[in-house]
Enzyme design. Structure first.
Site, short mmCIF file in Angstrom:
data_model
loop_
_atom_site.label_atom_id
_atom_site.label_comp_id
_atom_site.label_asym_id
_atom_site.label_seq_id
_atom_site.Cartn_x
_atom_site.Cartn_y
_atom_site.Cartn_z
N GLY A 145 -18.51 -43.84 -39.11
CA GLY A 145 -19.71 -44.41 -38.50
C GLY A 145 -19.61 -44.50 -36.99
O GLY A 145 -20.42 -45.18 -36.36
N GLU A 181 -26.97 -30.54 -36.14
CA GLU A 181 -26.68 -31.40 -37.29
C GLU A 181 -27.74 -31.20 -38.39
O GLU A 181 -27.42 -31.12 -39.57
CB GLU A 181 -26.63 -32.87 -36.83
CG GLU A 181 -26.25 -33.81 -37.90
CD GLU A 181 -25.01 -34.66 -37.56
OE1 GLU A 181 -24.43 -34.49 -36.48
OE2 GLU A 181 -24.65 -35.46 -38.41
N ASP A 193 -27.02 -40.86 -31.85
CA ASP A 193 -25.59 -40.58 -31.66
C ASP A 193 -25.38 -39.56 -30.54
O ASP A 193 -24.52 -39.74 -29.67
CB ASP A 193 -24.99 -40.04 -32.96
CG ASP A 193 -25.20 -40.98 -34.12
OD1 ASP A 193 -25.63 -42.13 -33.90
OD2 ASP A 193 -24.94 -40.57 -35.27
C1 GLA Z 1 -26.30 -42.00 -38.25
C2 GLA Z 1 -27.33 -41.06 -37.63
C3 GLA Z 1 -28.11 -41.75 -36.51
C4 GLA Z 1 -28.68 -43.08 -36.98
C5 GLA Z 1 -27.59 -43.92 -37.65
C6 GLA Z 1 -28.13 -45.19 -38.24
O1 GLA Z 1 -25.31 -42.32 -37.31
O2 GLA Z 1 -26.70 -39.92 -37.11
O3 GLA Z 1 -29.15 -40.89 -36.07
O4 GLA Z 1 -29.78 -42.90 -37.83
O5 GLA Z 1 -26.93 -43.20 -38.68
O6 GLA Z 1 -28.63 -45.99 -37.24
#
Ligand code: GLA
Length: 406
Positions: A145, A181, A193
C-alpha cells in the site's frame, strides 16, 4: 526495507536512497556491460487521508516517502529490462513494434510495470521505434500500500523523459504512469500514487483535487509536537486482485444512478433521497466517498490551525469508514489501528492506500514516539502473530534525475 522510528534519520534515508541507486547502476553494468546514460529515482508514497476518492474526482492528501525506485537507463535498439530485486533474467523485446501484455511473462508481473511504462511513454512522445536498456532497484516493499508500482512507473518515465529529452512535466509523467498501470497491469487506479511520486515536496503533504488536478502544499505539525508514523500490518495485498476494480465500478454505477458525473458531486441528501435504487455496494461506495472527501478538507483545515487532536480524530473516522462502510480493510489492519488508537499519545490511526493489507498511518505526539516500538508493535504481534516494523514519515522530494557524477 523498514526501519524503526528511532533509526529512521534523514542521514540513514540518504544512505538508503544512495544504496538503491547504486544497486540499479550496478545491475545495469553487470547486465549490459556499460555505464547507464541516465539514472532517475522516484519515491513511494503514504496517503495521510482520502482513500478510494481519487477515482471519484475527490480529494486526497499523500506525501512522497524517502523510499523509492531507481531506474538506470541507456539507449538501445531493443527494449531490455532487468529488475535487480526480482530476477536476473530480465526481459528483451524488439523495439520496432508496440510492446503488449502478451509479450510478457505472466509469472513475472514486474515486467508489466516496466515495459508498460516505457511503451506508453514512447507512444505518447511519438518515438515509436526507439528502444532502451534499463535496470531497476527499489526500496519500497511490494504489496504494502506504499505504491511500489507507482515508484517503478514514475522512475522509468522520468528516466525516459531525460534520456530522450521529451520535455514531459510532472503531471504528464504521472498520467503516463497511471496509463501504464491501467493498460499493462489491469488496475483501474486513480492518479494519486503517480502524482504523489512525481510531484512530492520535502516537508509537505500534497492535497490533490483529483478533478482539477490542482495541488495544494500542506505543512505538517511541528516535529516537536507530533509526527506521522507508518506501522506495518505485515499483510500483503495486490490491487490487481479484482476487489479494487469492483469498488471503482460500484462508485461509477452509484454516481450514474445519482445522476452526477462522479461521487465528488454527490451529498448525503442525494443518497438518502434515491431510496432503494442503489445496491448495498453502491450505497456503501457513495457514503464512504462523500464522507471521506469532507474529511480530507476538514483534515487540511485542522492541520492549518495546528489542531492535531482534531486531525487525529479524522484519521480514526476515515479508518472506520474504509473498514465498516467501504470494506477495504482486513482484520490485521483493524487490530493495528485499534491498538494505535488506544495507546496514550497516539492521536489517531488509519489504513493507507488501497487496503486489504499494508501499513497504518498514525499521528503520534512526539513525546510518545517510543510507544510505537515499546507497546504497539509487541501488542500487535501478541494479537496477530505478525511481526511489524515502523518508520517515521519524512515527506521527500518527488521524482528526480540523479547526477551520478556528483
Ligand atoms: C491505490 C490506487 C490509488 C488509490 C488508492 C486508494 O493505491 O493506485 O489510485 O485509489 O489505492 O486511495
Amino acid at each position: 526495507m523498514t526501519t524503526t522510528p528511532n533509526s529512521s534519520t534523514p542521514l540513514a534515508a540518504d544512505r538508503a536512497t544512495a544504496e538503491v541507486i547504486a544497486r540499479a547502476v550496478s545491475a545495469y553494468r553487470v547486465k549490459f556491460g556499460e555505464e547507464p546514460a541516465v539514472v532517475a529515482f522516484a519515491p513511494g508514497r503514504a496517503n495521510l487521508i482520502g482513500d478510494h476518492t481519487d477515482y471519484c474526482d475527490g480529494f486526497v492528501m499523500p506525501v512522497a516517502l524517502e523510499i523509492g525506485c531507481a531506474c538506470a537507463m541507456g539507449p538501445a535498439d531493443t527494449i531490455d529490462a532487468i529488475a535487480a530485486d526480482f530476477d536476473s533474467d530480465g526481459v528483451s523485446l524488439p523495439a520496432d513494434r508496440p510492446a503488449t501484455v502478451s509479450d510478457l511473462d505472466d509469472d513475472r508481473s514486474w515486467q508489466r510495470y516496466v515495459v508498460g511504462s516505457f511503451e506508453v511513454t514512447r507512444r505518447h512522445a511519438d518515438i515509436g521505434h526507439t528502444g532502451a536498456r534499463m535496470a531497476l532497484a527499489s526500496s519500497v516493499p511490494t504489496g504494502s500500500g506504499l505504491s511500489s508500482s507507482a515508484a517503478v512507473e514514475v522512475s522509468i518515465i522520468t528516466a525516459t523523459n531525460a534520456l530522450f529529452g521529451l520535455g514531459l512535466d510532472t503531471l504528464q509523467i504521472a498520467k503516463l504512469g497511471q496509463q501504464a498501470e491501467h493498460e499493462f497491469a489491469g488496475v483501474p487506479c486513480g492518479i494519486m500514487d503517480q502524482l504523489a511520486s512525481a510531484a512530492g515536496q520535502p516537508d509537505r503533504a500534497i492535497m490533490i483535487d483529483c478533478r482539477s488536478l490542482d495541488l495544494t502544499l500542506t505543512s505538517l505539525p511541528e516535529a516537536d509536537d507530533a509526527v506521522f508514523v507508518l506501522v506495518d500490518s505485515a499483510v500483503k495485498h495486490s490491487n490487481a486482485s479484482g476487489a479494487y476494480a469492483a469498488r471503482r465500478s460500484a462508485c461509477e454505477s452509484a454516481s450514474a444512478k445519482l445522476g452526477v458525473p462522479a461521487l465528488r458531486d454527490a451529498n448525503a441528501d442525494m443518497i438518502a433521497g434515491v431510496g432503494e435504487a442503489l445496491t448495498d455496494d453502491e450505497r456503501r461506495a457513495a457514503e464512504h466517498v462523500v464522507s471521506e472527501n469532507a474529511r480530507v478538507l476538514a483534515f487540511s483545515s485542522a492541520l492549518a490551525e495546528g489542531d492535531i487532536e482534531a486531525a487525529g480524530e479524522l484519521l480514526d473516522q476515515s479508518h472506520a469508514s474504509l473498514s465498516d462502510v467501504y470494506r477495504v480493510s482486513c482484520d490485521e489492519l483493524d487490530t493495528l489501528a485499534k491498538i494505535c488508537r488506544e495507546t496514550p499519545g497516539i492521536l489517531g490511526a488509519r489504513m493507507t492506500g488501497g487496503g486489504f493489507g499494508g501499513w497504518v498511518v498514525a499521528l503520534v505526539e512526539s513525546h510518545a514516539i517510543d510507544a510505537i516500538d515499546n507497546h504497539v508493535i509487541p501488542a500487535f504481534q501478541a494479537a496477530t502473530g505478525n511481526v511489524s516494523s515502523s518508520r517515521i514519515i519524512r515527506p521527500s522530494q518527488g521524482a528526480r534525475v540523479i547526477d551520478t557524477n556528483g
